[in-house]
Design a protein around this motif. Structure first.
Motif, short mmCIF file in Angstrom:
data_model
loop_
_atom_site.label_atom_id
_atom_site.label_comp_id
_atom_site.label_asym_id
_atom_site.label_seq_id
_atom_site.Cartn_x
_atom_site.Cartn_y
_atom_site.Cartn_z
N LEU A 1 8.17 -4.03 3.85
CA LEU A 1 7.33 -2.99 3.25
C LEU A 1 6.49 -3.54 2.10
O LEU A 1 5.31 -3.22 1.96
CB LEU A 1 8.18 -1.83 2.75
CG LEU A 1 8.79 -0.95 3.83
CD1 LEU A 1 9.78 0.03 3.21
CD2 LEU A 1 7.70 -0.21 4.58
N LYS B 1 3.52 -5.36 3.17
CA LYS B 1 2.50 -4.47 3.71
C LYS B 1 2.00 -3.45 2.68
O LYS B 1 1.39 -2.46 3.04
CB LYS B 1 3.07 -3.71 4.92
CG LYS B 1 3.52 -4.59 6.04
CD LYS B 1 2.35 -5.06 6.81
CE LYS B 1 2.79 -5.79 8.07
NZ LYS B 1 1.67 -6.29 8.80
N TYR B 2 2.28 -3.67 1.41
CA TYR B 2 2.03 -2.64 0.40
C TYR B 2 0.59 -2.16 0.37
O TYR B 2 0.34 -0.99 0.10
CB TYR B 2 2.47 -3.11 -0.99
CG TYR B 2 1.57 -4.10 -1.67
CD1 TYR B 2 0.60 -3.69 -2.56
CD2 TYR B 2 1.70 -5.46 -1.43
CE1 TYR B 2 -0.21 -4.60 -3.20
CE2 TYR B 2 0.89 -6.38 -2.07
CZ TYR B 2 -0.06 -5.95 -2.95
OH TYR B 2 -0.87 -6.85 -3.57
N GLU B 3 -0.38 -2.99 0.66
CA GLU B 3 -1.77 -2.54 0.61
C GLU B 3 -2.04 -1.53 1.72
O GLU B 3 -2.75 -0.54 1.51
CB GLU B 3 -2.70 -3.73 0.75
CG GLU B 3 -2.72 -4.60 -0.47
CD GLU B 3 -3.64 -5.80 -0.33
OE1 GLU B 3 -4.42 -5.86 0.64
OE2 GLU B 3 -3.57 -6.66 -1.21
N GLU B 4 -1.45 -1.75 2.89
CA GLU B 4 -1.67 -0.84 4.01
C GLU B 4 -1.01 0.52 3.77
O GLU B 4 -1.53 1.54 4.19
CB GLU B 4 -1.09 -1.45 5.29
CG GLU B 4 -1.79 -2.72 5.73
CD GLU B 4 -1.10 -3.37 6.91
OE1 GLU B 4 -0.52 -2.64 7.73
OE2 GLU B 4 -1.17 -4.60 7.01
N PHE B 5 0.16 0.54 3.11
CA PHE B 5 0.92 1.79 2.96
C PHE B 5 0.72 2.45 1.61
O PHE B 5 1.34 3.45 1.31
CB PHE B 5 2.41 1.52 3.17
CG PHE B 5 2.72 1.07 4.56
CD1 PHE B 5 2.18 1.70 5.65
CD2 PHE B 5 3.59 0.01 4.75
CE1 PHE B 5 2.48 1.28 6.93
CE2 PHE B 5 3.88 -0.42 6.03
CZ PHE B 5 3.34 0.22 7.12
N ASN B 6 -0.09 1.86 0.73
CA ASN B 6 -0.40 2.47 -0.57
C ASN B 6 0.87 2.82 -1.36
O ASN B 6 1.04 3.95 -1.80
CB ASN B 6 -1.28 3.70 -0.37
CG ASN B 6 -1.92 4.12 -1.68
OD1 ASN B 6 -2.08 3.32 -2.60
ND2 ASN B 6 -2.30 5.38 -1.78
N ILE B 7 1.76 1.86 -1.52
CA ILE B 7 3.01 2.11 -2.25
C ILE B 7 3.11 1.22 -3.50
O ILE B 7 4.19 0.80 -3.89
CB ILE B 7 4.25 1.88 -1.35
CG1 ILE B 7 4.23 0.49 -0.73
CG2 ILE B 7 4.36 2.96 -0.32
CD1 ILE B 7 5.49 0.15 0.03
N THR C 1 12.83 -3.84 2.91
CA THR C 1 11.98 -3.64 1.73
C THR C 1 11.01 -4.80 1.55
O THR C 1 9.89 -4.60 1.09
CB THR C 1 12.83 -3.46 0.45
OG1 THR C 1 13.69 -4.58 0.29
CG2 THR C 1 13.63 -2.18 0.51
#
Length: 157
Positions: free
Chosen positions: A37, A40-46, A34
């Motif tokens: 993730l 990388k939140y900007e890349e995965f739009n979460i 987690t």
């Protein structure tokens, strides 16, 4: 790493554990996954509204110092905006900066209930099995922050 990444990590862990049982041996794996993730939140739009997002706004509105906090499990029933308003207000009461809601906090009616719960946690922090954090922040290195008396008058409100 940005502070918001830590809050997003905690949010993702909570959401995953709410739907999937994990044995203790694998919990560290869940945590590091987690964290990856969240990084990388900007890349995965979460992106989700964590308490950190609201904390920044309430601290700015109340002209308070920046602080970092994670959420106690029992507090998850409150939306991040209410939790944050209550945390800022309770901290201000604890430090003697305020004893009344300001205009920003007044918009959140259940903030007082949340503040009372925060004070009750504060009263119990020095006892129990998990006192390491309390001991750490009771030292001069950390400004004796844990030695502040709880804002018990809020429990009477």
């Amino acid at each position: 790493m940005m502070e918001e990444t830590l809050f997003l990590t905690m949010n993702l862990i909570d959401r995953f554990l709410a739907v999937q049982l994990v044995i203790r041996k694998k919990l560290q794996l869940v945590g590091i996954t987690t964290l990856l993730l969240a990084c990388k939140y900007e890349e995965f739009n979460i992106i989700v509204p964590t308490t950190y997002v609201f904390m920044r706004q309430f601290l700015k509105a109340s002209q308070s110092d920046k602080m970092l906090c994670l959420v106690e499990y029992a507090m998850l029933r409150f939306p991040p905006s209410i939790l944050t308003a209550a945390a800022v207000f309770t901290a201000q009461c604890t430090l003697g900066v305020s004893r009344e809601w300001n205009a920003t906090c007044e918009k959140h009616n259940s903030s007082l209930e949340c503040s009372k719960l925060l004070v009750s946690f504060h009263q119990k922090v020095a006892v129990g099995k998990l006192t390491g954090v309390h001991q750490k922040y009771s030292t001069s290195k950390y400004g004796n922050a844990a030695r502040c008396e709880p804002a018990s008058f809020l429990l009477e409100a």
